[in-house]
Design an enzyme around this catalytic site. Structure first.
Site, PDB file in Angstrom:
ATOM      1  N   HIS A   1       0.857  -1.189   0.000  1.00  0.00           N
ATOM      2  CA  HIS A   1       0.000   0.000   0.000  1.00  0.00           C
ATOM      3  C   HIS A   1       0.892   1.238   0.000  1.00  0.00           C
ATOM      4  CE1 HIS A   1      -3.131   2.830   1.575  1.00  0.00           C
ATOM      5  NE2 HIS A   1      -3.867   2.125   0.740  1.00  0.00           N
ATOM      6  N   TYR A   2       1.099   1.800  -1.169  1.00  0.00           N
ATOM      7  CA  TYR A   2       1.998   2.934  -1.348  1.00  0.00           C
ATOM      8  C   TYR A   2       3.366   2.637  -0.721  1.00  0.00           C
ATOM      9  CZ  TYR A   2      -2.266   5.451  -2.560  1.00  0.00           C
ATOM     10  OH  TYR A   2      -3.428   5.839  -3.144  1.00  0.00           O
TER      11      TYR A   2
END
Length: 174
Positions: free
Chosen positions: A69-70
């Site tokens: 996630h990012y």
């Protein structure tokens, strides 16, 4: 009182005082069916069974969701913040069951944990990143048949990270 310091747990003046309880991570593992990596609450405190509670989620860079996630700008997914708040709700609910279980001899309250039914008016106000400590709050509201409405919020320090309303089932058979 300013909105930055207002909490969900401010009880109406006429409400009778009930003893608030605290639960360690080991207690929570006995209360909830969740396990790593989905156990999202580290501690619960100021728990008034069936009414309200506060909890803590310490956000570590080692959380498995940060890998995807990012990955170059690690932020905790909003859905995981909501899951943390929902697990606090489950602790508040199970604490009420445990109060009754002492009288009935029931031994596995974790089997009574219900499910998240809906998320309403959830607003995310701040990114949550590794090193943050989320303070979670939940106040159970009215029962709607087999459902319960709950006001929840999460803060980092004095900053609001997320707030909204959840509807949860009040338990499952099994």
């Amino acid at each position: 009182m300013s909105s930055a310091t207002t909490t969900l747990l401010e009880a109406p003046a006429a409400a009778p005082a009930r003893k608030a309880l605290s639960y360690s991570s080991d207690d929570i593992k006995r209360m909830l069916p969740h396990r790593w990596p989905m156990l999202m609450i580290d501690r619960a405190y100021d728990v008034v069974p069936g009414v309200s509670g506060r909890g803590v989620k310490s956000v570590s860079v080692n959380e498995p969701f940060f890998a995807g996630h990012y990955p170059d700008h690690s932020i905790m997914p909003g859905v995981m913040i909501v899951e943390s708040m929902a697990q606090l709700v489950a602790v508040v609910y199970v604490a009420e069951i445990l109060e009754g279980a002492a009288a009935t001899g029931a031994d596995d309250a974790s089997r009574s944990v219900g499910y998240l039914g809906s998320i309403s008016n959830m607003k995310f106000s701040r990114l949550v990143v590794p090193g943050d400590q989320l303070t979670l709050e939940a106040r159970l509201g009215q029962r709607l048949g087999g459902l319960r409405q709950v006001k929840v919020r999460a803060t980092v320090g004095s900053e609001l990270a997320a707030a909204g309303t959840l509807v949860v089932t009040t338990g499952r058979k099994g």
